[in-house]
Design a protein around this motif. Structure first.
Motif, PDB file in Angstrom:
ATOM      1  N   GLN A 325     -15.520  35.208  12.321  1.00 42.52           N
ATOM      2  CA  GLN A 325     -14.414  34.295  12.558  1.00 42.52           C
ATOM      3  C   GLN A 325     -13.077  34.862  12.353  1.00 42.52           C
ATOM      4  O   GLN A 325     -12.093  34.856  12.984  1.00 42.52           O
ATOM      5  CB  GLN A 325     -14.452  33.078  11.685  1.00 42.52           C
ATOM      6  CG  GLN A 325     -15.692  32.040  12.137  1.00 42.52           C
ATOM      7  CD  GLN A 325     -16.073  31.114  10.856  1.00 42.52           C
ATOM      8  OE1 GLN A 325     -15.371  31.074  10.036  1.00 42.52           O
ATOM      9  NE2 GLN A 325     -17.090  30.452  11.144  1.00 42.52           N
ATOM     10  N   ASN A 328     -12.558  37.353  15.258  1.00 42.68           N
ATOM     11  CA  ASN A 328     -12.355  36.822  16.616  1.00 42.68           C
ATOM     12  C   ASN A 328     -10.880  36.079  16.454  1.00 42.68           C
ATOM     13  O   ASN A 328     -10.095  35.971  17.525  1.00 42.68           O
ATOM     14  CB  ASN A 328     -13.294  35.682  16.819  1.00 42.68           C
ATOM     15  CG  ASN A 328     -14.574  36.332  16.999  1.00 42.68           C
ATOM     16  OD1 ASN A 328     -14.783  37.263  17.553  1.00 42.68           O
ATOM     17  ND2 ASN A 328     -15.691  35.496  16.870  1.00 42.68           N
ATOM     18  N   SER A 329     -10.640  35.693  15.353  1.00 41.80           N
ATOM     19  CA  SER A 329      -9.276  35.092  15.085  1.00 41.80           C
ATOM     20  C   SER A 329      -7.986  36.109  14.748  1.00 41.80           C
ATOM     21  O   SER A 329      -6.656  35.678  14.704  1.00 41.80           O
ATOM     22  CB  SER A 329      -8.929  33.953  14.108  1.00 41.80           C
ATOM     23  OG  SER A 329      -9.447  34.435  13.063  1.00 41.80           O
ATOM     24  N   ALA A 373     -13.193  41.948  18.062  1.00 41.35           N
ATOM     25  CA  ALA A 373     -13.099  40.893  18.976  1.00 41.35           C
ATOM     26  C   ALA A 373     -13.181  41.322  20.443  1.00 41.35           C
ATOM     27  O   ALA A 373     -13.366  40.359  21.205  1.00 41.35           O
ATOM     28  CB  ALA A 373     -11.439  40.543  18.880  1.00 41.35           C
ATOM     29  N   SER A 376     -17.334  40.735  20.517  1.00 45.17           N
ATOM     30  CA  SER A 376     -18.181  39.751  19.833  1.00 45.17           C
ATOM     31  C   SER A 376     -18.682  38.770  20.779  1.00 45.17           C
ATOM     32  O   SER A 376     -19.734  37.950  20.317  1.00 45.17           O
ATOM     33  CB  SER A 376     -17.360  39.377  18.939  1.00 45.17           C
ATOM     34  OG  SER A 376     -16.282  38.478  19.230  1.00 45.17           O
ATOM     35  N   GLY A 378     -17.186  36.122  21.211  1.00 45.59           N
ATOM     36  CA  GLY A 378     -16.837  34.805  20.342  1.00 45.59           C
ATOM     37  C   GLY A 378     -17.846  34.240  19.343  1.00 45.59           C
ATOM     38  O   GLY A 378     -17.790  33.141  18.806  1.00 45.59           O
ATOM     39  N   THR A 380     -20.718  34.335  15.988  1.00 45.50           N
ATOM     40  CA  THR A 380     -20.577  34.399  14.655  1.00 45.50           C
ATOM     41  C   THR A 380     -21.473  35.063  13.773  1.00 45.50           C
ATOM     42  O   THR A 380     -21.630  34.997  12.775  1.00 45.50           O
ATOM     43  CB  THR A 380     -20.509  32.812  13.937  1.00 45.50           C
ATOM     44  OG1 THR A 380     -21.534  32.122  14.447  1.00 45.50           O
ATOM     45  CG2 THR A 380     -19.114  32.185  14.624  1.00 45.50           C
TER      46      THR A 380
END
Length: 397
Positions: A325, A328-329, A373, A376, A378, A380
């Motif tokens: 997370q 990705n962010s 990123a 991945s 998106g 987890t």
């Protein structure tokens, strides 16, 4: 590299010399450009990258090798390369998973995989939390032996902490399988383990350091976070330091020994201190576990540091959902070298089945993978495809 003079005719009085000098300049620029290809750091300057490229000790070669290794490790090919044959399911077994601490996302992730695989094969599992202290782990292991299970998992701690309990298990004929229990994958005679499930620590350490070298262009100030109370983690951190040292432009600023159970309390304080000490010199971090960056994020945020860095942070294990997370962010972690935690839980169950059937360990070791990123998707977790089907087919016989 010095800048070119503004009036070359005064330095190169004839055309042949000027052409030769221009050719040499082009070669030098080409070499420099070749070293700088790939992702550029937001804080890196051209002069800094040039300085690193020109440094002695073969950083050009280290940079070239690092880029190639990282590119290979970022591949998302998930074709199952593990075992496809073995003994059919031995019925009626019970496992106890002794966890170093269930606050360690890697330990908890593998426990979840063991539970999932045990349900698929038809076994029972109990998880006992050692709560991260020697006394707690010893008590948990003692309880596990008292329960007289078919097998015991050593989940993320040094079996030497529990030598008496391990001896009792051996005397009772209870096989032990470790996850990150010793430094190498495979069987162990001291302590006695049927097998130890882990990626190769050497590969994880190497690719983590290579990521820093490649991403920085060979010019970085690095902080390493580790837990020296765990031999596996201490060895990983030492290997990371050794690989970083292969590029003279990469400087180790600090080596932070923070026990994992204390990370939530100590890490924010240490981050604030490191920012004060090193400022802009601190460009990258490597941690032996992603959880350090979960605890570091509030301190970075309070200091006004951007989520994308600097510093750019990579976790050398374990690849828990919160790490994905953050990646990705773009929030205070750029990469991780994840263990396929659920798959390793399934492998542990399969290795126990081999032990119960009188077969040798499978010998499978998951390859290293780097998640950013960009690759991945998106997700987890790092959960390669195909292993569930492969293990279930083996167990069906």
């Amino acid at each position: 590299m010095s800048s070119a003079p503004s009036d070359r005719s005064t330095v190169y009085p004839n055309r042949k010399t000027a052409v030769a000098a221009t050719a040499l300049w082009a070669v030098a620029v080409g070499l420099l450009a070749g070293c700088e290809s790939g992702p550029a750091e937001p804080n890196a300057t051209a002069s800094g990258r040039a300085k690193a490229t020109a440094s002695s000790g073969g950083c050009l070669d280290a940079l070239r090798k690092a880029k190639a290794a990282v590119q290979a490790a970022e591949s998302t090919d998930t074709t199952w390369k593990g075992p496809r044959s073995g003994p059919g399911a031995v019925p009626g077994k019970t496992l106890v998973y002794v966890a170093q601490t269930m606050t360690n996302p890697g330990v908890a992730g593998v426990a979840k995989g063991v539970e999932e695989a045990a349900e698929a094969i038809g076994w029972n599992v109990r998880v006992i939390d050692g709560e991260g202290t020697p006394a707690g782990i010893q008590a948990a292991f003692s309880q596990a032996v008292t329960l007289k299970p078919s097998g015991i998992v050593i989940g993320g701690f040094d079996p030497r902490l529990t030598s008496q309990q391990a001896a009792r298990a051996e005397a009772a004929g209870i096989p032990l399988i470790g996850w990150h229990a010793v430094s190498s994958p495979g069987p162990s005679t001291s302590p006695r383990l049927f097998t130890n499930v882990t990626t190769k620590v050497e590969d994880v350490a190497r690719i983590s350091a290579d990521w820093v070298i490649a991403r920085s262009g060979g010019d970085a100030g690095v902080v390493v976070f580790t837990d020296d109370s765990i031999p596996f983690a201490r060895n990983k951190a030492e290997l990371i330091k050794r690989q970083l040292a292969g590029c003279p432009g990469v400087k180790l600023l600090a080596y932070e020994n923070i026990p994992i159970p204390d990370a939530s309390q100590r890490t924010p304080q240490e981050i604030s201190s490191l920012l004060s000490r090193f400022g802009k010199k601190w460009t990258h971090s490597v941690a032996i576990n992603d959880l350090y960056f979960a605890d570091a994020a509030p301190a970075f945020r309070a200091a006004g540091r951007p989520g994308a860095g600097p510093p750019s942070n990579i976790g050398a294990g374990d690849g828990d959902p919160s790490a994905f997370q953050r990646i990705n962010s773009g929030q205070y972690q750029a990469a991780t070298v994840p263990e396929p935690l659920t798959q390793q839980g399934w492998q542990i169950v399969d290795e126990f089945n081999r032990a119960f059937a009188g077969s040798p360990p499978s010998g499978y070791v998951a390859p290293v993978h780097v998640v950013t990123a960009d690759n991945s998707g998106g997700g987890t977790s790092w959960d390669p495809e195909g292993y569930r089907e492969a293990y279930e087919q083996i167990w069906r016989g």
